[in-house]
Design a protein around this motif. Structure first.
Motif, short mmCIF file in Angstrom:
data_model
loop_
_atom_site.label_atom_id
_atom_site.label_comp_id
_atom_site.label_asym_id
_atom_site.label_seq_id
_atom_site.Cartn_x
_atom_site.Cartn_y
_atom_site.Cartn_z
N THR A 184 48.48 -6.52 60.69
CA THR A 184 47.80 -5.60 60.16
C THR A 184 48.74 -4.60 59.67
N HIS A 242 50.11 -3.56 55.55
CA HIS A 242 49.97 -2.37 55.34
C HIS A 242 51.27 -1.95 54.47
N THR A 250 41.02 -9.04 61.12
CA THR A 250 42.25 -8.19 60.65
C THR A 250 41.78 -7.21 59.56
N MET A 265 39.14 -5.80 59.18
CA MET A 265 38.23 -4.53 59.85
C MET A 265 39.36 -3.57 60.57
N LEU A 266 40.55 -4.18 61.07
CA LEU A 266 41.73 -3.38 61.45
C LEU A 266 42.32 -2.48 60.30
N SER A 317 40.95 -2.05 57.32
CA SER A 317 40.07 -0.95 56.83
C SER A 317 40.04 0.30 57.54
N ALA A 318 40.17 0.00 58.81
CA ALA A 318 40.20 1.46 59.69
C ALA A 318 41.57 2.13 59.34
N ARG A 319 42.60 1.52 59.23
CA ARG A 319 43.90 1.85 59.06
C ARG A 319 44.03 2.60 57.80
N ALA A 362 41.30 3.32 55.52
CA ALA A 362 40.12 3.97 55.05
C ALA A 362 39.55 3.78 53.80
#
Length: 287
Positions: A140, A144, A187, A189-190, A192-194, A196
């Motif tokens: 993840t 990024h 991955t 979901m991770l 997306s959370a990172r 936003a």
């Protein structure tokens, strides 16, 4: 009353990993059509792994390789087995496999894994097959960074990349069937959370899957989309990523590539197959 000074908590760093005196080779199974670029990537990852774990015997075998320039996985495993047989003949027999195969794959690809298992069988090496690299938070992080480098995500503070117009929806592209999509979804979901932003996983090798994901994201309000390959690189057929991005009408980041976190995951899967952990390691580094 005299008080004893309080014992301060230890800040000693954990002991580094150390290989047993005799350890199997780490054989990196490189997918895709062998090229100079894929060899350079594999060599860079192998060098990073050796720097993290001194004494590591890291080798490269190509799933679709042949010949001296791009040795096949089967040939590399047979070579490792022959070397172990010779060493056992020259001294006391050492238990364990001659090699541990670590697939250079972010997520499971049924076709490639079957071919890798067949290479292990055909080599008669008794090699152990380790897990694929993901899903894992380190991947993840790598995604990024690649999105940031392409100007498609807000800055990664550690690397100071910035995005003038960050994506508000991301398509996480993978190859390898439904299991690959499920792994990419974790991955996603991770990620997306990172970041936003909404993230959807879709198959790069299924006609129309990327454009359907783009349509779904736009239908939920996202306008500035980005395509992020959840792929290391060698497994991507030439032109497929660019064609999918054009069809979906969005920009694309680069593949994960020889990121340092990938080398750490290769080592993690190798040592897990070997039964070594940070706490349990009591071996002697190989000279």
């Amino acid at each position: 009353m005299v008080r004893s000074p309080r014992r301060r908590p230890s800040r000693r760093r954990p002991d580094p990993l150390a290989l047993p005196e005799v350890a199997p080779a780490l054989v990196l199974a490189v997918p895709g059509t062998p090229t100079l670029a894929s060899r350079s990537l594999a060599e860079e990852l192998s060098n990073l792994a050796r720097s993290e774990l001194p004494g590591l015997d890291a080798r490269i075998g190509y799933v679709y390789g042949d010949g001296d320039e791009f040795p096949s996985l089967e040939a590399m495993l047979a070579q490792a087995a022959a070397q172990k047989t010779q060493e056992d003949a020259d001294g006391p027999t050492q238990p364990g496999p001659a090699a541990i195969v670590v697939p250079l794959l972010a997520c499971p690809d049924g076709t490639l894994l079957r071919r890798i298992r067949q290479a292990v069988t055909n080599s008669r090496s008794g090699a152990t097959l380790a897990d694929v690299l993901g899903p894992h938070p380190l991947l993840t992080e790598a995604l990024h960074v690649r999105l940031s480098e392409a100007g498609l995500a807000r800055a990664d503070r550690a690397r100071l990349f910035d995005a003038a117009q960050p994506a508000d929806g991301i398509i996480l592209a993978t190859i390898g069937g439904e299991k690959a999509v499920q792994s990419a979804g974790i991955t996603g979901m991770l990620l997306s959370a990172r970041l936003a932003v909404p993230v959807l996983a879709a198959r790069l090798d299924e006609e129309g899957a990327i454009s359907r994901a783009a349509k779904q994201l736009r239908g939920s309000g996202s306008q500035q989309l980005a395509l992020a390959p959840y792929l290391i690189g060698p497994e991507i057929p030439d032109g497929l990523l660019q064609a999918a991005a054009a069809e979906a009408g969005c920009a694309a980041a680069g593949a994960i590539g020889p990121y340092s976190a990938v080398a750490r995951l290769l080592l993690s899967n190798y040592t897990a197959a070997l039964g070594i952990t940070q706490q349990q390691s009591q071996g002697v580094p190989i000279r």
